[in-house]
Design an enzyme around this catalytic site. Sequence first.
Site, PDB file in Angstrom:
ATOM      1  N   GLU A 132     -48.613 -31.949 -30.966  1.00  6.92           N
ATOM      2  CA  GLU A 132     -48.294 -31.869 -32.621  1.00  6.92           C
ATOM      3  C   GLU A 132     -47.783 -33.051 -32.914  1.00  6.92           C
ATOM      4  O   GLU A 132     -47.238 -33.655 -34.058  1.00  6.92           O
ATOM      5  CB  GLU A 132     -47.116 -30.903 -32.345  1.00  6.92           C
ATOM      6  CG  GLU A 132     -45.829 -31.132 -31.465  1.00  6.92           C
ATOM      7  CD  GLU A 132     -46.127 -30.679 -30.069  1.00  6.92           C
ATOM      8  OE1 GLU A 132     -47.278 -30.985 -29.508  1.00  6.92           O
ATOM      9  OE2 GLU A 132     -45.250 -29.982 -29.534  1.00  6.92           O
TER      10      GLU A 132
ATOM     11  N   SER B 266     -47.659 -33.535 -19.140  1.00  4.14           N
ATOM     12  CA  SER B 266     -46.707 -33.566 -18.053  1.00  4.14           C
ATOM     13  C   SER B 266     -46.753 -32.515 -17.016  1.00  4.14           C
ATOM     14  O   SER B 266     -47.149 -31.409 -17.376  1.00  4.14           O
ATOM     15  CB  SER B 266     -45.405 -33.602 -18.702  1.00  4.14           C
ATOM     16  OG  SER B 266     -45.110 -32.448 -19.333  1.00  4.14           O
TER      17      SER B 266
ATOM     18  N   CYS C 149     -51.494 -42.395 -18.741  1.00  2.00           N
ATOM     19  CA  CYS C 149     -51.412 -41.677 -17.521  1.00  2.00           C
ATOM     20  C   CYS C 149     -51.838 -42.580 -16.357  1.00  2.00           C
ATOM     21  O   CYS C 149     -51.657 -42.369 -15.017  1.00  2.00           O
ATOM     22  CB  CYS C 149     -52.385 -40.590 -17.431  1.00  2.00           C
ATOM     23  SG  CYS C 149     -54.002 -40.676 -17.859  1.00  2.00           S
TER      24      CYS C 149
HETATM   25  P1  NAD Z   1     -46.408 -32.671 -22.620  1.00  4.06           P
HETATM   26  O1  NAD Z   1     -46.661 -32.007 -21.414  1.00  4.06           O
HETATM   27  O2  NAD Z   1     -45.172 -32.700 -23.408  1.00  4.06           O
HETATM   28  O3  NAD Z   1     -47.410 -31.964 -23.912  1.00  4.06           O
HETATM   29  C1  NAD Z   1     -48.673 -31.798 -23.613  1.00  4.06           C
HETATM   30  C2  NAD Z   1     -49.227 -30.551 -24.415  1.00  4.06           C
HETATM   31  O4  NAD Z   1     -48.785 -29.372 -24.080  1.00  4.06           O
HETATM   32  C3  NAD Z   1     -49.056 -30.640 -25.734  1.00  4.06           C
HETATM   33  O5  NAD Z   1     -50.402 -30.131 -26.474  1.00  4.06           O
HETATM   34  C4  NAD Z   1     -47.987 -29.956 -26.025  1.00  4.06           C
HETATM   35  O6  NAD Z   1     -48.043 -29.172 -27.277  1.00  4.06           O
HETATM   36  C5  NAD Z   1     -47.860 -28.887 -25.189  1.00  4.06           C
HETATM   37  N1  NAD Z   1     -46.685 -28.480 -24.574  1.00  4.06           N
HETATM   38  C6  NAD Z   1     -45.432 -29.356 -24.688  1.00  4.06           C
HETATM   39  N2  NAD Z   1     -44.526 -28.351 -24.008  1.00  4.06           N
HETATM   40  C7  NAD Z   1     -45.015 -27.179 -23.646  1.00  4.06           C
HETATM   41  C8  NAD Z   1     -44.451 -26.050 -23.062  1.00  4.06           C
HETATM   42  N3  NAD Z   1     -43.292 -25.901 -22.620  1.00  4.06           N
HETATM   43  N4  NAD Z   1     -45.224 -24.910 -22.903  1.00  4.06           N
HETATM   44  C9  NAD Z   1     -46.574 -24.816 -23.065  1.00  4.06           C
HETATM   45  N5  NAD Z   1     -47.167 -26.082 -23.783  1.00  4.06           N
HETATM   46  C10 NAD Z   1     -46.334 -27.067 -24.057  1.00  4.06           C
HETATM   47  O7  NAD Z   1     -47.172 -34.152 -22.696  1.00  4.06           O
HETATM   48  P2  NAD Z   1     -47.151 -35.179 -23.611  1.00  4.06           P
HETATM   49  O8  NAD Z   1     -45.676 -35.807 -23.727  1.00  4.06           O
HETATM   50  O9  NAD Z   1     -47.900 -34.975 -24.896  1.00  4.06           O
HETATM   51  O10 NAD Z   1     -47.867 -36.324 -22.725  1.00  4.06           O
HETATM   52  C11 NAD Z   1     -47.606 -37.047 -21.732  1.00  4.06           C
HETATM   53  C12 NAD Z   1     -47.617 -36.519 -20.469  1.00  4.06           C
HETATM   54  O11 NAD Z   1     -49.163 -36.364 -20.192  1.00  4.06           O
HETATM   55  C13 NAD Z   1     -47.574 -37.462 -19.514  1.00  4.06           C
HETATM   56  O12 NAD Z   1     -46.792 -36.810 -18.445  1.00  4.06           O
HETATM   57  C14 NAD Z   1     -48.747 -38.171 -18.775  1.00  4.06           C
HETATM   58  O13 NAD Z   1     -48.743 -38.489 -17.549  1.00  4.06           O
HETATM   59  C15 NAD Z   1     -49.651 -36.840 -19.054  1.00  4.06           C
HETATM   60  N6  NAD Z   1     -50.915 -37.391 -18.972  1.00  4.06           N
HETATM   61  C16 NAD Z   1     -51.648 -37.012 -17.802  1.00  4.06           C
HETATM   62  C17 NAD Z   1     -53.044 -37.629 -18.183  1.00  4.06           C
HETATM   63  C18 NAD Z   1     -53.847 -37.331 -16.644  1.00  4.06           C
HETATM   64  O14 NAD Z   1     -55.023 -37.412 -16.572  1.00  4.06           O
HETATM   65  N7  NAD Z   1     -53.242 -36.708 -15.518  1.00  4.06           N
HETATM   66  C19 NAD Z   1     -53.765 -37.990 -19.093  1.00  4.06           C
HETATM   67  C20 NAD Z   1     -52.984 -38.135 -20.310  1.00  4.06           C
HETATM   68  C21 NAD Z   1     -51.446 -37.819 -20.020  1.00  4.06           C
END
Ligand code: NAD
Length: 503
Positions: free
Chosen positions: A183, A233, A288
């Site tokens: 979002e 995350s 990441c």
């Molecule tokens: P995030 O976990 O906050 O959000 C990821 C997705 O989950 C979003 O679409 C968000 O709307 C949704 N979301 C958020 N909170 C939620 C909840 N409580 N319940 C259900 N859905 C929820 O992550 P972010 O801040 O958007 O991205 C950064 C994170 O992603 C970092 O931890 C990074 O390391 C990780 N990441 C990992 C990889 C990988 O390949 N392992 C790649 C890119 C990013």
Amino acid sequence: MTSEANAVHLIGHFVDGRRIDGTSGRRGDVFDPATGRRTGQVALASAADVADAVTAAGRAARTWRDASLAKRTAVLFAFRELVHARRDRLAEVITAEHGKVLADAAGEVQRGLEVIEYACGIPSALRGGFSENVSTEVDSYSLRQPLGVVAVISPFNFPVMVPLWFVPVAVACGNAVVLKPSEKDPSAALLLAEWFAEAGLPDGVLNVVNGDAEAVDALLDHPGVQAVSFVGSTPVARHVHQRGTAAGKRVQALGGAKNHMVVLPDADLDLAADAAVNAGFGSAGERCMAISALVAVEPVADALVARIAERMGRLRTGDGRRGCDMGPLVTAAHAAKVRAYVEAGVAAGAVPVVDGRDVAPDGDPAGFWLGPTLFDRVTPDMSIYTDEIFGPVLGVLRVGSYDEAVDLVNANPYGNGTAIFTNDGGAARRYQHEVEAGMVGINVPIPVPMAYYSFGGWKASLFGDLHAHGADGVAFFTRGKVVTSRWLDPRHGGVNLGFPTQT
Ligand code: NAD
């Protein structure tokens, strides 16, 4: 009269081939991180909005699964051409909502294009096996068939590349998709969906539902969704995996990271310093695969830290549209969180060799700025080491030997990527064998595998079995079937209740 609220651009959903606003009435703000200004509001889907998208996808999946490989690849080739021709536009949209500099955004688009190109070759990737005469005049062969409706849930840090890790492969395999982007930067995903439709993808095969946790949970609970590919995350990845698998779905949930770069005393220190700066501060550390922990095997640390600090002095932090090296952080809240980690590092006794809090950005002062920060003498108990900061903060840990370095890396709960810098092939080979991480770079700082290999970490960096794209991606988005066939020969037949064996 137009009120400010009315003037705000609404970013809605894309369902069954058209843009819609949804029915929830809930909205989230979208910002330009380099100016701090709100540039739009994104519709936050309700469970009912999600259900509409899943219904459209379910309808589309029933016919798309029967589209020939020739038809599917024709759409993918056309989509590849559109994305390639419009890559600059896509990069601009990424920069406007994420903040990363334009060159970095273009790189992200390029890595996404590579997965589309991989999916163009799906006829080879989907080939099964055939064994003639497994028993007398009996043949066996294997097929892979689509799952139906799959959900893709992506993070803010790669608004184009991460959706493209999954969507082209899922679609090429004959599935319909509901994509739920972050979002924080939702606009690029809508463009991808529109361009896919322009390339000939039938309505409903790719839907985009914008939203937050409510939309994610609705996708996890919906019985019409067969599989979920999630990236985000670690706490959310764990939740998605638990809730999705409890609902009987296939789930791959890629989580957070703490990527270590080990530098052995024999390494080329200029190469290592360049790599540390590129991988530590590219995309403001919001990758990441960013290197956030540099493990210097003594006596290399003093010389390495000096080289890194010297290079950091030349970095320009500022608006990604102005040719700067590093952009802002994604939101004001995230910038404040990363700043708090820097304060915690200082309080814990780490040495701030370069302090990004002092940065003078080339950009609007209201942007979400924090300059590149380098800490020396970080210890494993400090929060700047234990936590994934996801910002431009690089910590140097000093160790006495190779063994100490490997033990440190393997004791970390994350296992996404890691790198080793050395001129000793034996040491590098030993590291690739011993280290507990899914992706390893040898004298390469960000080992993001090419599209025809698979991307994924170990331990708390991935919940599930299969990694993204490449052969794992095809396996994830399909189910195997084995057919054993006999075309009746009048010489055979008769009743036999024994367990079938080869004859
Ligand atoms: P995030 O976990 O906050 O959000 C990821 C997705 O989950 C979003 O679409 C968000 O709307 C949704 N979301 C958020 N909170 C939620 C909840 N409580 N319940 C259900 N859905 C929820 O992550 P972010 O801040 O958007 O991205 C950064 C994170 O992603 C970092 O931890 C990074 O390391 C990780 N990441 C990992 C990889 C990988 O390949 N392992 C790649 C890119 C990013």
